[in-house]
Design a protein around this motif. Sequence first.
Motif, mmCIF file in Angstrom:
data_model
loop_
_atom_site.group_PDB
_atom_site.id
_atom_site.type_symbol
_atom_site.label_atom_id
_atom_site.label_comp_id
_atom_site.label_asym_id
_atom_site.label_seq_id
_atom_site.Cartn_x
_atom_site.Cartn_y
_atom_site.Cartn_z
ATOM 1 N N TYR A 1 35.893 43.694 48.782
ATOM 2 C CA TYR A 1 35.000 43.579 47.620
ATOM 3 C C TYR A 1 35.713 43.435 46.282
ATOM 4 N N TYR A 2 36.999 43.729 46.216
ATOM 5 C CA TYR A 2 37.660 43.750 44.917
ATOM 6 C C TYR A 2 38.011 42.344 44.442
ATOM 7 N N THR A 3 37.550 41.988 43.237
ATOM 8 C CA THR A 3 37.891 40.688 42.637
ATOM 9 C C THR A 3 38.531 40.856 41.264
ATOM 10 N N GLY A 4 38.910 42.065 40.921
ATOM 11 C CA GLY A 4 39.493 42.338 39.611
ATOM 12 C C GLY A 4 38.727 43.430 38.901
ATOM 13 N N ARG A 5 39.402 44.110 37.986
ATOM 14 C CA ARG A 5 38.799 45.227 37.265
ATOM 15 C C ARG A 5 37.784 44.765 36.222
ATOM 16 N N SER A 6 38.168 43.809 35.413
ATOM 17 C CA SER A 6 37.342 43.407 34.282
ATOM 18 C C SER A 6 35.956 42.895 34.677
ATOM 19 N N PRO A 7 35.824 42.151 35.779
ATOM 20 C CA PRO A 7 34.472 41.707 36.144
ATOM 21 C C PRO A 7 33.527 42.871 36.425
ATOM 22 N N LEU A 8 34.060 43.974 36.959
ATOM 23 C CA LEU A 8 33.224 45.151 37.174
ATOM 24 C C LEU A 8 32.765 45.726 35.840
ATOM 25 N N GLU A 9 33.662 45.748 34.860
ATOM 26 C CA GLU A 9 33.297 46.234 33.538
ATOM 27 C C GLU A 9 32.310 45.286 32.861
ATOM 28 N N ALA A 10 32.446 43.993 33.142
ATOM 29 C CA ALA A 10 31.503 43.021 32.584
ATOM 30 C C ALA A 10 30.083 43.319 33.049
ATOM 31 N N LEU A 11 29.940 43.706 34.303
ATOM 32 C CA LEU A 11 28.616 44.047 34.816
ATOM 33 C C LEU A 11 27.998 45.192 34.023
ATOM 34 N N SER A 12 28.832 46.152 33.620
ATOM 35 C CA SER A 12 28.307 47.352 32.963
ATOM 36 C C SER A 12 27.748 47.056 31.583
ATOM 37 N N ILE A 13 28.245 46.020 30.918
ATOM 38 C CA ILE A 13 27.755 45.709 29.572
ATOM 39 C C ILE A 13 26.878 44.466 29.570
ATOM 40 N N GLY A 14 26.455 44.042 30.763
ATOM 41 C CA GLY A 14 25.454 42.989 30.869
ATOM 42 C C GLY A 14 25.962 41.583 30.664
ATOM 43 N N VAL A 15 27.254 41.346 30.877
ATOM 44 C CA VAL A 15 27.791 39.996 30.756
ATOM 45 C C VAL A 15 27.460 39.209 32.020
ATOM 46 N N ASP A 16 26.783 38.102 31.851
ATOM 47 C CA ASP A 16 26.367 37.273 32.989
ATOM 48 C C ASP A 16 27.452 36.231 33.267
ATOM 49 N N MET A 17 28.394 36.577 34.145
ATOM 50 C CA MET A 17 29.512 35.688 34.427
ATOM 51 C C MET A 17 29.129 34.569 35.391
ATOM 52 N N GLU A 18 29.610 33.387 35.111
ATOM 53 C CA GLU A 18 29.504 32.264 36.049
ATOM 54 C C GLU A 18 30.630 32.383 37.079
ATOM 55 N N PRO A 19 30.470 31.748 38.253
ATOM 56 C CA PRO A 19 31.526 31.836 39.278
ATOM 57 C C PRO A 19 32.895 31.365 38.797
ATOM 58 N N SER A 20 32.915 30.447 37.834
ATOM 59 C CA SER A 20 34.197 29.919 37.355
ATOM 60 C C SER A 20 34.753 30.704 36.176
ATOM 61 N N ASP A 21 34.023 31.707 35.688
ATOM 62 C CA ASP A 21 34.511 32.521 34.572
ATOM 63 C C ASP A 21 35.567 33.515 35.052
ATOM 64 N N VAL A 22 36.469 33.865 34.154
ATOM 65 C CA VAL A 22 37.450 34.926 34.419
ATOM 66 C C VAL A 22 37.336 35.957 33.306
ATOM 67 N N ALA A 23 37.249 37.213 33.696
ATOM 68 C CA ALA A 23 37.185 38.316 32.729
ATOM 69 C C ALA A 23 38.537 39.000 32.633
ATOM 70 N N PHE A 24 38.859 39.486 31.430
ATOM 71 C CA PHE A 24 40.084 40.239 31.179
ATOM 72 C C PHE A 24 39.708 41.528 30.451
ATOM 73 N N ARG A 25 40.293 42.642 30.845
ATOM 74 C CA ARG A 25 40.177 43.855 30.045
ATOM 75 C C ARG A 25 40.957 43.636 28.764
#
Length: 406
Positions: free
Chosen positions: A71-95
């Motif tokens: 299930y792990y795809t990186g830390r930042s995407p999990l944090e993105a979920l918590s603040i309501g960021v709607d990521m696209e499959p091609s997006d990359v999140a960074f802490r």
Amino acid sequence: MKYIIVLCDGMADEPLGELGGKTPLGAAKTPNMDVLAPKSEIGMVRTVPEGMAPGSDTANLSVIGYDPRRYYTGRSPLEALSIGVDMEPSDVAFRCNLVTLTEEQDTYEDRIITDHSSGEISTEDASVLMDALKKGLAREGYEFYVGTSYRHLLVQKQGKVVELTPPHDILTRRIGDYLPKEPVLREMMEKSYEILSLHPLNIERKKNGKNSANSAWFWGAGTRPALTSFEEKNKKRGAMISAVDLLKGIAAGAGMHNIPVKGANGGLDTNYAGKAQAAVDALLREGYDFVYIHIEAPDEMGHQGSAENKIKAIENIDAYIIGSVTEALKAAGEEFRMLILPDHPTPVRIRTHTKDPVPYLLYDSRHTFKGMREYNEETASQTGILEEEGYTLITHLFDCSLAELS
């Protein structure tokens, strides 16, 4: 039957000479855990799979029952979920941490990172500085989002996951060897120092003896995760109580309810009593079967290298959370099972995470297990119990078919 996990982030540690060869957990005064220990199952669990980094992301996924390898795809995407960021499959999140760097050197790469949290900066101060970064670092395809305290987010459209170094892993080191190889990220970090080091708020913080939040630090890159529903998987209605965006994000991704607590801030002075009351209310009044109470303070004190404050954090958890929750549930006549453990060690000696197994305590209000005189790393290692796959431990928590042993 009610179920509770008390997750004491980074609580596990090494024996310290200054504590007479005890760990902070062993040295702490924990009367409530001492009452539970002789009646509980005590053992060790490996929360971080072989080959994966010992982060709170992988370890907490494991504790809450999700195999990080799947299930792990990186830390930042999990944090993105918590603040309501709607990521696209091609997006990359960074802490995006707000960190403290030394200022006397002539070049950015020669500076030394002294604090990964800028003195546990308040969300109010951090929001002001993040607004300055949003304006000063604005470019197409990159978007900043404000999180909590020093923990914020950068999302890149059509991005690529790159290897980056967590700032808490390189405290007191020269940063030049750890800067991103990706040129845009490095350029943004260097420019962030130019913006933040001269910001009036940081000048005021230094006058008041506070650490200057004088640079952004990017790490924890990843893509949008896809967690299966916690309720469907476990047949339990669950809630998360945490001040940390990472844990809120795991809960959001798993379809659990996040319960906010006023004054909960992830630091040593967090609202312990408020978290306990929120847990009791969720279980006894709001119909939840399971609560996950996450306390960040031991981890932060480990990163700061303070054994004294780590002991204080553990004692606060024992007094204001474990004691209060067990007392309230027993007074209500509610049967319950409680699992107490850290997610990973954060030894004060090295001020960062390790992947060693951690001690756990499993208490059942109906049964008496063959426990130990007390709960700590030493006694847990003496039982001979080792759960090799951390993500299976929650199944053990939910298994109420165990026979009474004494």
